[in-house]
Write a protein that holds these residues in place. Structure first.
Motif: not given
Lengths: 398, 310
Positions: B223-237
């Motif tokens: 909860p309260g994760q910053k830059n969630k979209p960027l984080y998720q995209v980098s995890v996908m990569v």
């Protein structure tokens, strides 16, 4: 791979799974029972203090419930006759989900030792299972290949083309496999687990592609897990103990079937691409050959033609020199070529080509025959040549 | 060389199409699942209100509440905070879900709630899983030469015999892989996610890269994760690259097993250097009997001209 090797590997895998199951059980079950006790205590406490529930207490309770559920404990049912998440058959199932890389996640190790062991276990188990899968897929492939060969023999009598037979037999294979490994288990799951038709198919597909979400897992009903119908908890544990290994066996064969289909499709693509490459290559080669041949022929014709023309002019020159010397006309006449003379000289050559006998006989007797034969054959009157009294010198042509 | 360039272009096109496929799946999932999630959340909130309005709750009511809470939690909806929670089905999260679906990792932290979502997941997976495997094998094929065959050949030329060269190369590759794809990301994850230890990070990396995907640890869900979209995209990569490297490692192991004769022993299919007629081996080296399938080259065939001049 031969049958013996496959069965040996199969037994090895089963042994490996049993070992893993016992280790997981030894690691996880104590942790699980302590969690169970803790949540029961909390629940009892809550019920004692149940007057005027405030939100913070509720939040805490919910948090505890959620984390307990992740450990697989359901506090909403009677906790007396609940079977453990880490008894032998469930641990076997869990180990199976790890090495097939499905990984449902409804059970997962919570102790540090359990996690480390899980990593090492997977490192060894996944390649092992890969070998087994290769072997089983091979066997499946041979069985179906023989069946398809029989079908092909039958169809060949009807004189259908080879590719059509291939396509039809592959379709039959895929349909039959789908029926056996997808539709039939889906029906069974629907009946036993009480899922809807869509949910059963969803579970089958998600499992056999090794995705394995874990929102639906076969064999969870007996533990009284999150199911609204609480009346079915009289499923005896003996049935459950056999159910899960059977499900795992189905997963193995189903995975092998999927892998066989995929490899067949891959083979097809490779063969088709190779054939297409070959055919395209052949076609290109033939086209290039043809163009090369044609251009070579063309060049050759041109070359021959030019050589011929040169040849003929040379001969024409020599003949005319002789003629002129015979006729007593000065050889140092003007060398201008009138079109008539040119035609004469060329025609001389051509006529010699068409009448090889004439050319043969020309050389030994250059004099009389030449004068009469060639000039006459040209269609030009002998008067013309005699009138003009000048003859081309072949050299001027060069 | 033209065919080599073309195959690279094809691969790039493949990858672009794969990304488009993921985006498409993410969009569809988002539009299908989001309303359902909202509905579930509202229901849970009203349930909680009812519970709080009572002065004394009974065990039965408590059980009902717990049941619903647990069912909701299973579908990824938490009943814990009153504050607005980032949805599990916004665009990047849906893409993350589609990625886990298609790489067969399948965490299960968010699963389709509606029937339509389930049906679409089935179709999406049936098409996407072979497609992903194809893309990964194609990428690995491209990487195989510079990363496996090249170094092994280099080591071989340095004087080692093939078996030792293969083994040494495999060891080096393994070391590099563990460092880059397990140790470093684990440290990163344990730093980014506050509650994860280093061991938890390694456990997560391993479980994800083997496509097991138990789902007990999923990044970007705090909860309260910053830059969630960027984080998720980098995890996908990271997942995609890691899977590619795992495939490469598998091929290297297979090749080594080949060289050491293990595959013959176990009667497994040999590690074929599939499509050797690709970029790296010139066609001219092919034996003579293959000439009908070769495209003609300028100097290879004698023409009448050359005969006559001779």
């Amino acid at each position: 791979m031969r049958w013996k090797t496959v069965s040996a590997i199969f037994f090895l895998v089963v042994l490996y799974l049993i070992i893993g199951a016992t280790v997981f059980k030894a690691l996880e079950q104590p942790h699980e029972s302590s969690q169970k006790e803790a949540i029961l205590d909390e629940k009892v406490m809550f019920l004692l203090n149940h007057s005027c529930v405030n939100s913070t207490e509720l939040e805490n309770l919910v948090k505890r419930v959620v984390s307990a559920v992740r450990a697989g404990v359901n506090p909403s049912a009677n906790s007396k006759n609940q079977s453990s998440l880490w008894d032998l058959s469930s641990s076997f199932f869990f180990a199976g989900t790890v090495i097939t890389t499905i990984g449902f996640g409804n059970i997962s190790p919570h102790t540090e030792g359990g996690r480390i062991f899980c990593i090492i276990y997977a490192l060894l188990g996944i390649p092992l299972f890969g070998f087994l899968l290769a072997g089983v897929g091979d066997q499946l492939g041979t069985i179906f290949g023989k069946g398809i060969a029989k079908v092909e023999k039958m169809i060949v009598k009807w004189q259908v083309s080879q590719t059509k037979i291939r396509v039809i037999s592959t379709l039959i294979f895929i349909l039959f496999g789908c029926l056996l490994f997808v539709a039939l288990p889906a029906v069974i799951f629907k009946h036993i687990e009480g899922w809807s038709a869509l949910e059963s198919i969803y579970f089958v597909v998600i499992t056999l592609t090794t995705i394995g979400f874990g929102d639906f897992v076969a064999g969870e009903k007996g533990r009284g897990h999150i199911s609204s119908q609480s009346g079915n908890s009289n499923l005896n544990h003996i049935y459950l103990n056999y159910y899960k290994p059977v499900v795992w066996f189905w997963i193995l064969v189903g995975l092998a079937y999927f892998a066989a289909v995929l490899s067949m499709i891959g083979d097809w693509f490779r063969v088709i691409s190779k054939k297409t490459k070959e055919e395209v290559g052949e076609f290109r080669a033939h086209a290039a050959e043809w163009t090369a041949n044609v251009s070579a022929e063309f060049k050759e014709t041109r070359r021959r033609l030019s050589v011929d023309i040169y040849d003929k002019f040379q001969r024409a020159t020599s003949i005319k020199r002789k003629l002129s010397s015979e006729l007593g006309i000065n050889a140092t006449l003007s060398q201008e070529m009138t079109p008539g003379m040119r035609t004469l000289s060329v025609n001389l050559g051509d006529e010699r080509e068409c009448y090889p006998n004439l050319t043969m006989s020309l050389s030994p007797v250059p004099g009389a025959l030449t004068r009469n034969g060639s000039l006459y054959l040209n269609g030009l009157s002998p008067d013309y040549a005699a009138e003009r009294r000048d003859f081309p010198v072949g050299d001027s042509l060069k | 060389m033209r065919s080599a360039g073309r195959s690279w272009v094809l691969l790039a096109g493949f990858i672009v199409f794969y990304i488009i496929y993921l985006l498409f799946g993410a969009l569809v999932f988002s539009t299908i699942e989001r309303p359902e999630e909202e509905r579930l959340r509202h229901e849970l909130a009203s349930l909680k209100e009812d519970f709080l309005n009572r002065s004394c709750s009974s065990a039965a009511a408590l059980d009902v509440l717990l049941l619903r809470v647990l069912q909701a939690h299973r579908s990824g909806v938490s009943a814990l905070q009153n504050t607005s929670q980032p949805s599990n089905w916004d665009l990047t999260s849906s893409m993350f879900y589609a990625n886990t679906l298609v790489t067969t990792v399948g965490y299960g932290h968010s699963t389709p709630l509606s029937d339509l979502g389930k049906a679409f997941s089935i179709l999406y997976a049936l098409l996407g899983v072979p497609f992903t495997m194809l893309v990964l094998t194609a990428c690995v094929q491209k990487l195989l030469f510079p990363l496996v065959v090249g170094p092994v050949g280099l080591l071989h030329r340095c004087g080692l015999e093939p078996r030792a060269a293969c083994a040494l190369h495999l060891l080096l590759l393994l070391l590099l892989l563990v460092l880059c794809f397990f140790v470093a990301p684990a440290a990163l994850f344990s730093w980014l996610e506050g509650t994860w230890s280093f061991l938890d990070g390694i456990y997560f990396c391993f479980i994800s890269l083997c496509t097991i995907g138990l789902g007990d640890y999923v990044p970007a869900l705090q909860p309260g994760q910053k830059n969630k979209p960027l984080y998720q995209v980098s995890v996908m990569v990271y997942l995609f690259l890691g899977l590619m490297v795992m495939f490469l490692l598998l091929r290297a192991v297979h090749k080594m097993a080949d060289v050491h004769g293990l595959t013959r022993l176990l009667q497994l299919p040999r590690c074929e250097e599939a499509s050797p007629e690709d970029d790296h081996r010139p066609i001219i080296c092919e034996p003579r009997d293959k000439s009908p399938t070769q495209p003609l080259q300028s100097a290879s065939q004698t023409t009448y001209n050359t005969i006559n001049k001779g």
